[in-house]
Write a protein that holds these residues in place. Structure first.
Motif, PDB file in Angstrom:
ATOM      1  N   THR A 255       0.851  -1.196   0.000  1.00  0.00           N
ATOM      2  CA  THR A 255       0.000   0.000   0.000  1.00  0.00           C
ATOM      3  C   THR A 255       0.889   1.249   0.000  1.00  0.00           C
ATOM      4  N   VAL A 256       0.271   2.382  -0.331  1.00  0.00           N
ATOM      5  CA  VAL A 256       1.014   3.637  -0.337  1.00  0.00           C
ATOM      6  C   VAL A 256       1.526   3.942   1.071  1.00  0.00           C
ATOM      7  N   SER A 257       0.737   3.624   2.078  1.00  0.00           N
ATOM      8  CA  SER A 257       1.174   3.918   3.439  1.00  0.00           C
ATOM      9  C   SER A 257       2.409   3.070   3.820  1.00  0.00           C
ATOM     10  N   GLN A 258       2.451   1.823   3.369  1.00  0.00           N
ATOM     11  CA  GLN A 258       3.651   1.012   3.593  1.00  0.00           C
ATOM     12  C   GLN A 258       4.841   1.572   2.819  1.00  0.00           C
ATOM     13  N   ALA A 259       4.569   2.064   1.613  1.00  0.00           N
ATOM     14  CA  ALA A 259       5.643   2.636   0.791  1.00  0.00           C
ATOM     15  C   ALA A 259       6.240   3.851   1.489  1.00  0.00           C
ATOM     16  N   GLN A 260       5.386   4.649   2.111  1.00  0.00           N
ATOM     17  CA  GLN A 260       5.878   5.821   2.834  1.00  0.00           C
ATOM     18  C   GLN A 260       6.675   5.414   4.060  1.00  0.00           C
ATOM     19  N   GLY A 261       6.230   4.351   4.711  1.00  0.00           N
ATOM     20  CA  GLY A 261       6.955   3.817   5.860  1.00  0.00           C
ATOM     21  C   GLY A 261       8.355   3.377   5.462  1.00  0.00           C
ATOM     22  N   LEU A 262       8.436   2.684   4.344  1.00  0.00           N
ATOM     23  CA  LEU A 262       9.724   2.205   3.831  1.00  0.00           C
ATOM     24  C   LEU A 262      10.640   3.382   3.514  1.00  0.00           C
ATOM     25  N   GLU A 263      10.054   4.386   2.884  1.00  0.00           N
ATOM     26  CA  GLU A 263      10.829   5.557   2.513  1.00  0.00           C
ATOM     27  C   GLU A 263      11.421   6.244   3.752  1.00  0.00           C
ATOM     28  N   ALA A 264      10.611   6.312   4.807  1.00  0.00           N
ATOM     29  CA  ALA A 264      11.070   6.954   6.043  1.00  0.00           C
ATOM     30  C   ALA A 264      12.261   6.192   6.639  1.00  0.00           C
ATOM     31  N   ILE A 265      12.177   4.867   6.636  1.00  0.00           N
ATOM     32  CA  ILE A 265      13.287   4.053   7.152  1.00  0.00           C
ATOM     33  C   ILE A 265      14.563   4.324   6.363  1.00  0.00           C
ATOM     34  N   LEU A 266      14.418   4.306   5.041  1.00  0.00           N
ATOM     35  CA  LEU A 266      15.590   4.477   4.182  1.00  0.00           C
ATOM     36  C   LEU A 266      16.183   5.873   4.339  1.00  0.00           C
TER      37      LEU A 266
END
Ligand SMILES: [Zn+2]
Length: 223
Positions: A93-104
């Motif tokens: 989902t987009v929300s998971q994608a944003q979560g991943l981006e924040a980690i990176l």
């Protein structure tokens, strides 16, 4: 290659992501993270996170985003992933994608490419109708009678157990799964397209050809 190779594979179940993930992660010495394995390992290791995941799975509930993101984070930061990672089945989902981006972003890193395994519904149906799976649960190697047949008919190359067809690999369930996937994934594709890192690969080509395209993309960093 000094820079990390961080990539995501997106595509409907059966488009060949798993097969490619194995070859590509080996070739570039990056870790292959599939959410299915992630959950299984966490549960087996009985970590605090694993126990939470188990509770959700046993209740038949979806594992919440924060938990999945935490699991992915632990993995990405492990030694095994020091040259990069290949994510398969995440983000959904987009929300998971944003979560991943924040980690990176926290670790001064970013996603290089999101590779979409593009396939038409009818092609996927044909493909999955020809799919066979090793009946040995600790092997589960998959074959395709057309594109990746076993050396000996009806038998697994690795362990010689009989090959079977999955119950849900019938026309109706395949179509339902596909439409469901497309509907849910569209926003995610749009999200990555806007960021300019989405690459679509025709997934209905022979496995060898698909692999060569991905390798070329990762080696030359252009398409
Ligand atoms: Zn086998």
């Amino acid at each position: 290659m000094d820079e990390k190779v961080n990539i995501v594979f997106l595509g409907p179940p059966g488009a060949g992501k798993g097969t490619q993930a194995a070859g590509i992660s080996r070739r570039f010495a990056i870790c292959h993270i599939s959410t299915g394995n992630l959950f299984r390992q966490a549960v087996e290791a009985q970590t605090p996170l694993g126990r939470q995941v188990k509770a959700y799975m046993e209740a038949g509930a979806l594992v919440p985003d924060e938990l999945v993101i935490q699991l992915v984070k632990d993995h990405i930061q492990s030694k095994r992933c020091k040259r990069g990672f290949l994510l398969d089945g995440f983000p959904r989902t987009v929300s998971q994608a944003q979560g991943l981006e924040a980690i990176l972003r926290q670790q001064g890193d970013c996603l290089r490419w999101v590779i979409y395994f593009d396939i038409q519904e009818e092609d996927l149906v044909q493909r999955l109708l020809h799919r066979r799976v090793c009946s040995n649960v600790s092997c589960q190697q998959t074959y395709n009678l057309r594109t990746f047949p076993p050396q000996q008919e009806g038998k697994c190359d690795r362990c010689h157990s009989p090959l079977i067809r999955r119950k849900d690999d019938n026309r109706e369930s395949i179509s339902t799964r596909f439409r469901d996937f497309e509907k849910k994934t569209q926003p995610l594709l749009d999200y990555y397209r806007k960021k300019g890192i989405l690459v679509q690969i025709p997934a209905n080509r022979p496995a060898k050809e698909v692999e060569e395209r991905i390798v070329r993309l990762l080696e030359n960093d252009n398409f």
